[in-house]
Design a protein around this motif. Structure first.
Motif, PDB file in Angstrom:
ATOM      1  N   TYR A  23       0.825  -1.206   0.000  1.00 31.21           N
ATOM      2  CA  TYR A  23       0.000   0.000   0.000  1.00 31.21           C
ATOM      3  C   TYR A  23       0.862   1.259   0.000  1.00 31.21           C
ATOM      4  CZ  TYR A  23      -3.444   3.466   1.456  1.00 31.21           C
ATOM      5  OH  TYR A  23      -4.234   4.582   1.516  1.00 31.21           O
ATOM      6  N   LEU A  24       1.897   1.273   0.837  1.00 32.68           N
ATOM      7  CA  LEU A  24       2.777   2.439   0.904  1.00 32.68           C
ATOM      8  C   LEU A  24       3.526   2.649  -0.402  1.00 32.68           C
ATOM      9  CD1 LEU A  24       4.215   2.033   4.519  1.00 32.68           C
ATOM     10  CD2 LEU A  24       2.445   3.625   3.738  1.00 32.68           C
ATOM     11  N   ALA A  25       3.897   1.546  -1.043  1.00 32.08           N
ATOM     12  CA  ALA A  25       4.580   1.660  -2.342  1.00 32.08           C
ATOM     13  C   ALA A  25       3.649   2.271  -3.388  1.00 32.08           C
ATOM     14  CB  ALA A  25       5.071   0.285  -2.796  1.00 32.08           C
ATOM     15  N   GLN A  26       2.382   1.828  -3.390  1.00 28.48           N
ATOM     16  CA  GLN A  26       1.410   2.395  -4.323  1.00 28.48           C
ATOM     17  C   GLN A  26       1.127   3.855  -3.999  1.00 28.48           C
ATOM     18  OE1 GLN A  26      -0.059   0.867  -7.106  1.00 28.48           O
ATOM     19  NE2 GLN A  26       1.602  -0.566  -6.643  1.00 28.48           N
ATOM     20  N   LEU A  27       1.090   4.168  -2.728  1.00 26.62           N
ATOM     21  CA  LEU A  27       0.848   5.539  -2.300  1.00 26.62           C
ATOM     22  C   LEU A  27       1.977   6.461  -2.732  1.00 26.62           C
ATOM     23  CD1 LEU A  27      -1.264   7.151  -0.647  1.00 26.62           C
ATOM     24  CD2 LEU A  27       0.156   6.745   1.361  1.00 26.62           C
ATOM     25  N   ASN A  28       3.181   5.929  -2.726  1.00 29.76           N
ATOM     26  CA  ASN A  28       4.348   6.703  -3.123  1.00 29.76           C
ATOM     27  C   ASN A  28       4.410   6.910  -4.633  1.00 29.76           C
ATOM     28  OD1 ASN A  28       6.961   7.989  -2.490  1.00 29.76           O
ATOM     29  ND2 ASN A  28       7.808   6.271  -3.651  1.00 29.76           N
ATOM     30  N   SER A  29       4.073   5.866  -5.389  1.00 30.04           N
ATOM     31  CA  SER A  29       4.196   5.950  -6.845  1.00 30.04           C
ATOM     32  C   SER A  29       2.932   6.483  -7.521  1.00 30.04           C
ATOM     33  CB  SER A  29       4.545   4.569  -7.424  1.00 30.04           C
ATOM     34  OG  SER A  29       3.584   3.604  -7.035  1.00 30.04           O
ATOM     35  N   HIS A  30       1.771   6.219  -6.939  1.00 33.35           N
ATOM     36  CA  HIS A  30       0.505   6.680  -7.519  1.00 33.35           C
ATOM     37  C   HIS A  30      -0.390   7.259  -6.407  1.00 33.35           C
ATOM     38  CE1 HIS A  30       1.642   4.504 -11.149  1.00 33.35           C
ATOM     39  NE2 HIS A  30       1.832   3.428 -10.403  1.00 33.35           N
ATOM     40  N   PRO A  31      -0.013   8.393  -5.836  1.00 36.52           N
ATOM     41  CA  PRO A  31      -0.724   8.904  -4.653  1.00 36.52           C
ATOM     42  C   PRO A  31      -2.192   9.225  -4.899  1.00 36.52           C
ATOM     43  CG  PRO A  31       0.807  10.543  -5.499  1.00 36.52           C
ATOM     44  CD  PRO A  31       1.111   9.274  -6.217  1.00 36.52           C
ATOM     45  N   LEU A  32      -2.497   9.924  -5.990  1.00 43.53           N
ATOM     46  CA  LEU A  32      -3.882  10.323  -6.244  1.00 43.53           C
ATOM     47  C   LEU A  32      -4.764   9.097  -6.473  1.00 43.53           C
ATOM     48  CD1 LEU A  32      -6.077  12.393  -6.711  1.00 43.53           C
ATOM     49  CD2 LEU A  32      -5.293  12.616  -9.086  1.00 43.53           C
ATOM     50  N   ARG A  33      -4.308   8.178  -7.303  1.00 44.24           N
ATOM     51  CA  ARG A  33      -5.097   6.976  -7.587  1.00 44.24           C
ATOM     52  C   ARG A  33      -5.300   6.143  -6.333  1.00 44.24           C
ATOM     53  NH1 ARG A  33      -2.461   2.662 -11.512  1.00 44.24           N
ATOM     54  NH2 ARG A  33      -1.320   2.190  -9.574  1.00 44.24           N
ATOM     55  N   THR A  34      -4.252   5.976  -5.553  1.00 42.74           N
ATOM     56  CA  THR A  34      -4.342   5.156  -4.344  1.00 42.74           C
ATOM     57  C   THR A  34      -5.296   5.779  -3.325  1.00 42.74           C
ATOM     58  OG1 THR A  34      -2.068   4.416  -4.683  1.00 42.74           O
ATOM     59  CG2 THR A  34      -3.019   4.053  -2.505  1.00 42.74           C
ATOM     60  N   LYS A  35      -5.219   7.090  -3.144  1.00 42.40           N
ATOM     61  CA  LYS A  35      -6.106   7.759  -2.199  1.00 42.40           C
ATOM     62  C   LYS A  35      -7.558   7.719  -2.674  1.00 42.40           C
ATOM     63  CE  LYS A  35      -2.360  10.765  -0.753  1.00 42.40           C
ATOM     64  NZ  LYS A  35      -1.751  12.109  -0.907  1.00 42.40           N
ATOM     65  N   ALA A  36      -7.776   7.842  -3.979  1.00 49.57           N
ATOM     66  CA  ALA A  36      -9.136   7.780  -4.515  1.00 49.57           C
ATOM     67  C   ALA A  36      -9.743   6.400  -4.298  1.00 49.57           C
ATOM     68  CB  ALA A  36      -9.124   8.129  -6.001  1.00 49.57           C
ATOM     69  N   ILE A  37      -8.973   5.360  -4.578  1.00 48.68           N
ATOM     70  CA  ILE A  37      -9.467   3.994  -4.382  1.00 48.68           C
ATOM     71  C   ILE A  37      -9.730   3.737  -2.900  1.00 48.68           C
ATOM     72  CG2 ILE A  37      -8.869   1.552  -4.555  1.00 48.68           C
ATOM     73  CD1 ILE A  37      -7.295   2.239  -7.089  1.00 48.68           C
ATOM     74  N   THR A  38      -8.783   4.149  -2.060  1.00 49.60           N
ATOM     75  CA  THR A  38      -8.950   3.957  -0.614  1.00 49.60           C
ATOM     76  C   THR A  38     -10.198   4.657  -0.106  1.00 49.60           C
ATOM     77  OG1 THR A  38      -6.549   3.816  -0.316  1.00 49.60           O
ATOM     78  CG2 THR A  38      -7.877   4.253   1.640  1.00 49.60           C
ATOM     79  N   SER A  39     -10.393   5.905  -0.523  1.00 55.67           N
ATOM     80  CA  SER A  39     -11.553   6.664  -0.085  1.00 55.67           C
ATOM     81  C   SER A  39     -12.844   6.036  -0.585  1.00 55.67           C
ATOM     82  CB  SER A  39     -11.445   8.112  -0.573  1.00 55.67           C
ATOM     83  OG  SER A  39     -12.542   8.877  -0.141  1.00 55.67           O
ATOM     84  N   GLY A  40     -12.835   5.542  -1.827  1.00 56.93           N
ATOM     85  CA  GLY A  40     -14.021   4.907  -2.374  1.00 56.93           C
ATOM     86  C   GLY A  40     -14.409   3.653  -1.604  1.00 56.93           C
ATOM     87  N   VAL A  41     -13.416   2.812  -1.311  1.00 61.22           N
ATOM     88  CA  VAL A  41     -13.680   1.567  -0.578  1.00 61.22           C
ATOM     89  C   VAL A  41     -14.152   1.864   0.839  1.00 61.22           C
ATOM     90  CG1 VAL A  41     -12.609  -0.509   0.388  1.00 61.22           C
ATOM     91  CG2 VAL A  41     -12.085   0.186  -1.962  1.00 61.22           C
ATOM     92  N   LEU A  42     -13.461   2.769   1.528  1.00 63.26           N
ATOM     93  CA  LEU A  42     -13.830   3.077   2.909  1.00 63.26           C
ATOM     94  C   LEU A  42     -15.185   3.786   2.994  1.00 63.26           C
ATOM     95  CD1 LEU A  42     -10.444   4.194   4.507  1.00 63.26           C
ATOM     96  CD2 LEU A  42     -11.626   2.008   4.753  1.00 63.26           C
ATOM     97  N   SER A  43     -15.513   4.634   2.025  1.00 66.28           N
ATOM     98  CA  SER A  43     -16.805   5.314   2.033  1.00 66.28           C
ATOM     99  C   SER A  43     -17.945   4.320   1.842  1.00 66.28           C
ATOM    100  CB  SER A  43     -16.855   6.381   0.935  1.00 66.28           C
ATOM    101  OG  SER A  43     -15.921   7.412   1.183  1.00 66.28           O
ATOM    102  N   ALA A  44     -17.756   3.377   0.916  1.00 66.15           N
ATOM    103  CA  ALA A  44     -18.774   2.349   0.707  1.00 66.15           C
ATOM    104  C   ALA A  44     -18.911   1.463   1.944  1.00 66.15           C
ATOM    105  CB  ALA A  44     -18.418   1.509  -0.519  1.00 66.15           C
ATOM    106  N   LEU A  45     -17.781   1.063   2.511  1.00 68.04           N
ATOM    107  CA  LEU A  45     -17.812   0.227   3.715  1.00 68.04           C
ATOM    108  C   LEU A  45     -18.442   0.983   4.886  1.00 68.04           C
ATOM    109  CD1 LEU A  45     -17.028  -2.401   5.137  1.00 68.04           C
ATOM    110  CD2 LEU A  45     -14.766  -1.397   5.590  1.00 68.04           C
TER     111      LEU A  45
END
Length: 216
Positions: A23-45
């Motif tokens: 997760y941290l590696a993805q956050l470092n290399s693709h921050p916007l995409r990773t945060k968008a996916i994380t927010s989408g999953v957590l908002s739905a959950l």
């Protein structure tokens, strides 16, 4: 409740975890995409958990069918996921990246305090207004004036909660946690805060609807 955003670098983690490392590696290399996916999953959950917590009191009497109730539940979960992915995640990324750039290379207790104050007075109100607006629309309010009234009614209570929870979480992160895990930590804090706030709001709405039914 807003989610702190901070880019990460490849470092040796204090506790081995392949999932966290990925997760941290993805956050470092693709921050916007990773945060968008994380927010989408957590908002739905978050919506799913809130629906479960308020399910018993939300059942309508008599002719309501279980399939209809489940359809509404699923529809709101999808909408919350889309809100998290397209709005909340990208918005948090832009706002906190701007804040981090403003305070880059500024260290010391006074600068940390100023960063917290700036976050609470600028970013938190923006996040909460956008969140409440989205919730009003997702809950079926279409008239702009009704949306505005709904946001105005709920903004101050949620701001008071945010101004208690968010600074405490930020102080804890600044003093205890390495910056590399700030993002997942604040995601968890935001998730818990959202569940609490949404559950409280839904129960208040259900109580209002029951009182209206009794009057009829």
């Amino acid at each position: 409740m807003t989610v702190q955003s901070r880019p990460t670098n490849q470092v040796s983690l204090p506790f081995p975890s392949s999932l966290l490392a990925f997760y941290l590696a993805q956050l470092n290399s693709h921050p916007l995409r990773t945060k968008a996916i994380t927010s989408g999953v957590l908002s739905a959950l978050q919506e799913y958990v809130v629906q479960l917590l308020t399910e018993k009191s939300s059942r309508r009497k008599g002719k309501a069918r279980e399939s209809d109730r489940n359809a509404i539940l699923d529809n709101k979960i999808v909408k919350m996921g889309l809100y998290g992915f397209f709005i909340s995640g990208p918005l948090g990324h832009v706002l906190f990246e701007s804040l981090n750039r403003l305070f880059k290379n500024r260290t010391g207790a006074s600068w940390k305090l100023l960063q917290i104050i700036a976050s609470q007075l600028i970013i938190t109100p923006i996040h909460n207004i956008v969140f409440l607006t989205a919730m009003a629309i997702i809950n079926g309010i279409k008239d702009p004036e009704e949306i505005k009234a709904s946001v105005k009614k709920s903004l101050w209570p949620i701001m008071k909660m945010s101004w208690v929870v968010s600074p405490l979480a930020m102080i804890f992160a600044q003093r205890i946690l390495p910056p590399q895990i700030w993002v997942p930590f604040f995601n968890l804090v935001g998730f818990g805060f959202g569940v609490f706030a949404n559950t409280k709001a839904k129960k208040a709405q259900q109580l209002k609807e029951r009182d209206s039914d009794h009057e009829d």
